[in-house]
Design an enzyme around this catalytic site. Structure first.
Site, mmCIF file in Angstrom:
data_model
loop_
_atom_site.group_PDB
_atom_site.id
_atom_site.type_symbol
_atom_site.label_atom_id
_atom_site.label_comp_id
_atom_site.label_asym_id
_atom_site.label_seq_id
_atom_site.Cartn_x
_atom_site.Cartn_y
_atom_site.Cartn_z
ATOM 1 C CG ASP A 170 23.634 9.740 -39.720
ATOM 2 O OD1 ASP A 170 24.532 10.503 -40.160
ATOM 3 O OD2 ASP A 170 22.466 10.120 -39.536
ATOM 4 C CG ASP B 261 21.803 12.562 -43.029
ATOM 5 O OD1 ASP B 261 22.023 11.840 -42.022
ATOM 6 O OD2 ASP B 261 21.067 13.554 -42.980
ATOM 7 C CB SER C 48 18.350 10.122 -42.139
ATOM 8 O OG SER C 48 19.028 10.329 -40.916
ATOM 9 C CG HIS C 49 19.007 6.695 -38.987
ATOM 10 N ND1 HIS C 49 18.528 7.973 -38.850
ATOM 11 C CD2 HIS C 49 18.156 5.901 -38.296
ATOM 12 C CE1 HIS C 49 17.441 7.946 -38.094
ATOM 13 N NE2 HIS C 49 17.192 6.708 -37.742
ATOM 14 C CE LYS D 297 17.666 14.324 -41.839
ATOM 15 N NZ LYS D 297 18.926 13.960 -41.127
ATOM 16 C CG HIS E 165 21.120 14.702 -34.347
ATOM 17 N ND1 HIS E 165 21.251 15.088 -35.654
ATOM 18 C CD2 HIS E 165 20.159 13.750 -34.322
ATOM 19 C CE1 HIS E 165 20.404 14.392 -36.401
ATOM 20 N NE2 HIS E 165 19.734 13.570 -35.621
ATOM 21 C CG ASP F 288 22.203 14.366 -39.572
ATOM 22 O OD1 ASP F 288 22.326 13.149 -39.315
ATOM 23 O OD2 ASP F 288 21.110 14.884 -39.894
ATOM 24 N NE ARG F 289 21.314 9.670 -36.503
ATOM 25 C CZ ARG F 289 21.117 8.440 -36.020
ATOM 26 N NH1 ARG F 289 21.056 8.235 -34.718
ATOM 27 N NH2 ARG F 289 20.986 7.427 -36.829
ATOM 28 N NE ARG G 241 12.434 9.758 -41.744
ATOM 29 C CZ ARG G 241 12.211 9.566 -40.451
ATOM 30 N NH1 ARG G 241 11.900 8.366 -39.990
ATOM 31 N NH2 ARG G 241 12.275 10.579 -39.602
#
Length: 461
Positions: free
Chosen positions: A241, A243, A108-109, A118, A328, A245-246, A17
């Site tokens: 979020d 992407d 992501s966030h 990822k 998650h 996944d949360r 990242r």
């Protein structure tokens, strides 16, 4: 491409990242494609492995995807391009197509100028030393060479069908907020196939995130969702979020349910179906969760923070459900075991129907505790783990009741306090939880006293 060195700060514990144009570039993406594919070939023993590639809605993601694919195919590997969508759709592609590996381009966030990658290999996460090994392959220029290929695979509709293939819910009024993130299209398709009334917010994917920052674990990012739940008199509100996944969750009264509370409620029907099953949560989770799992006849397990570490431990223990305070949620029960916020949302709706009670009532049934938020305070990377070790040694000398699964979690008559080093930032992380306000103040004082001899600036409560 010959030997290539990544900016060291982008090789994180759980992903890669950086800031686009500063620490992360298209050249990095191409080199990563070469290094990752080489690593996959070495680890899998397959000379032309199939690697899924997906990307999120950030403005830099399409160019990153093209460069990544060029790098992967230059090794002789085969790319399955699944296009724009949430990270869990990339995981689904690798699982359903039985691919050797997958790599998702996502920030992501993080803020809009960030991006990253990822990775997964042979059904498991790529993290820790594995990421460093991939960086070393690039630094040494040990790239495989070959002529690979790429194919496009549109599996969005299949993915959504899988999310609801055994749905056992009931009609509800639900407000959904994709935060202009990569879950937007999947969320639209999913809600069209669910019973009840569904109000969508920020479903258009926009990498500038015009509505609000796409992190549902910060209450300030849920203001719009709370207002919509009140306006539509909805049963609950769900947020994702950047992407997908949360998950973030609020009840019909506009109250946030944090990750451990969500997990405590999701555990109820799971443990009814699978008595005695192991339910895993990270060390930041409330004692209420672990006590609730035990009360329901399950086996609670506290584990280290980090989605990669949780996923690995689920496989080791055969746990059907796990989660983190960060939102998650991992279902191996009737699903694949990876963190998928859209699937977690479906299971939340199922749980409300199974219980026959509003989400707000289910929340009220959980015992209450008072706690601090997650406190993050500066500590140099060169010192953060040493500070935790120093605190642990001092606590051991005085006979404290300490869990060392991840940092130190100290149990007292008042409750518990936690100190751990972040795996991704130059910070220490602390949290305290007690039965009442007076107990919380005592725990804060104990934490500060334990930390003081190490000479770091203490957290601000």
């Amino acid at each position: 491409m010959s030997a290539y060195r990544f900016e060291p700060t982008i090789l994180r514990e759980y992903d890669i990242r950086g800031i686009v144009g500063k620490t992360l570039s298209g050249a990095d993406a191409q080199a990563l494609g070469q290094a990752f594919a080489t690593y996959v070939i070495d680890q899998s023993g397959v000379s032309a492995p199939r690697i899924a590639v997906g990307y999120d809605g950030r403005l830099s993601s399409p160019d990153m995807e093209a460069a990544l694919v060029d790098g992967i195919t230059s090794t002789g590997a085969q790319v399955v391009r699944v296009g724009l969508g949430p990270t869990p759709m990339l995981y689904y592609a690798a699982a359903s197509e039985k691919l050797e590996a997958g790599i998702m381009i996502t920030g992501s966030h993080n803020p809009p100028d960030y991006n990253g990658f990822k990775m997964m290999l042979m059904g498991g996460p790529v993290y820790g030393k594995m990421i460093q090994d991939i960086g070393q392959i690039a630094a040494e220029g040990r790239f495989k060479k070959g002529v690979g290929s790429s194919v496009s695979l549109d599996l969005m509709d299949r993915y959504v069908s899988r999310l609801i293939q055994d749905f056992k819910g009931a009609p509800l009024t639900v407000v959904w907020d994709a935060g202009n993130g990569a879950a937007g299209v999947a969320m639209e398709k999913l809600t069209r196939r669910l019973p009840g009334r569904h109000i969508l917010l920020n479903e258009v994917i926009d990498g500038t995130f015009p509505a609000h920052h796409p992190d549902p674990t910060e209450e300030k990012n849920l203001v719009q969702l709370k207002a919509a739940v009140a306006e539509h008199r909805a049963d609950l509100g769900i947020a994702f979020d950047g992407d997908g996944d949360r998950i973030g969750l609020i009840d019909g009264q506009g109250r946030v349910l944090w990750g451990d509370q969500i997990l405590a409620l999701l555990a109820r029907p799971v443990l009814e179906a699978l008595p005695g099953a192991t339910i895993i949560a990270d060390v930041k989770a409330s004692q209420v969760l672990f006590d609730e799992v035990a009360r329901l006849g399950g086996t609670p397990m506290m584990w280290a923070t980090g989605h990669s570490l949780i996923k690995k431990q689920m496989k080791v223990t055969g746990a059907p459900l796990a989660g983190e305070m960060s939102g998650h949620i991992f279902f191996a029960d009737r699903y694949f075991g990876f963190d998928d916020a859209l699937y977690a949302a479906v299971r939340v709706l199922e749980t409300v129907a199974w219980a026959g009670k509003p989400l707000a009532t289910l929340r009220d049934e959980l015992p209450t505790r008072v706690n601090t938020p997650e406190l993050r305070f500066p500590c140099a990377d060169t010192r953060k783990f040493a500070v935790v070790t120093e605190v642990k040694e001092r606590l051991t000398q005085v006979g404290a009741n300490v869990s060392t699964v991840d940092g130190v979690r100290v149990n007292t008559a008042d409750g518990w306090w936690l100190l751990r080093a972040s795996n991704t930032q130059d910070v220490l992380v602390a949290r305290c939880e007690a039965a009442d306000a007076a107990g919380l103040e005592r725990l804060k004082a104990e934490l500060l006293a334990a930390l003081a001899p190490s000479g770091v600036t203490p957290p601000q409560f």
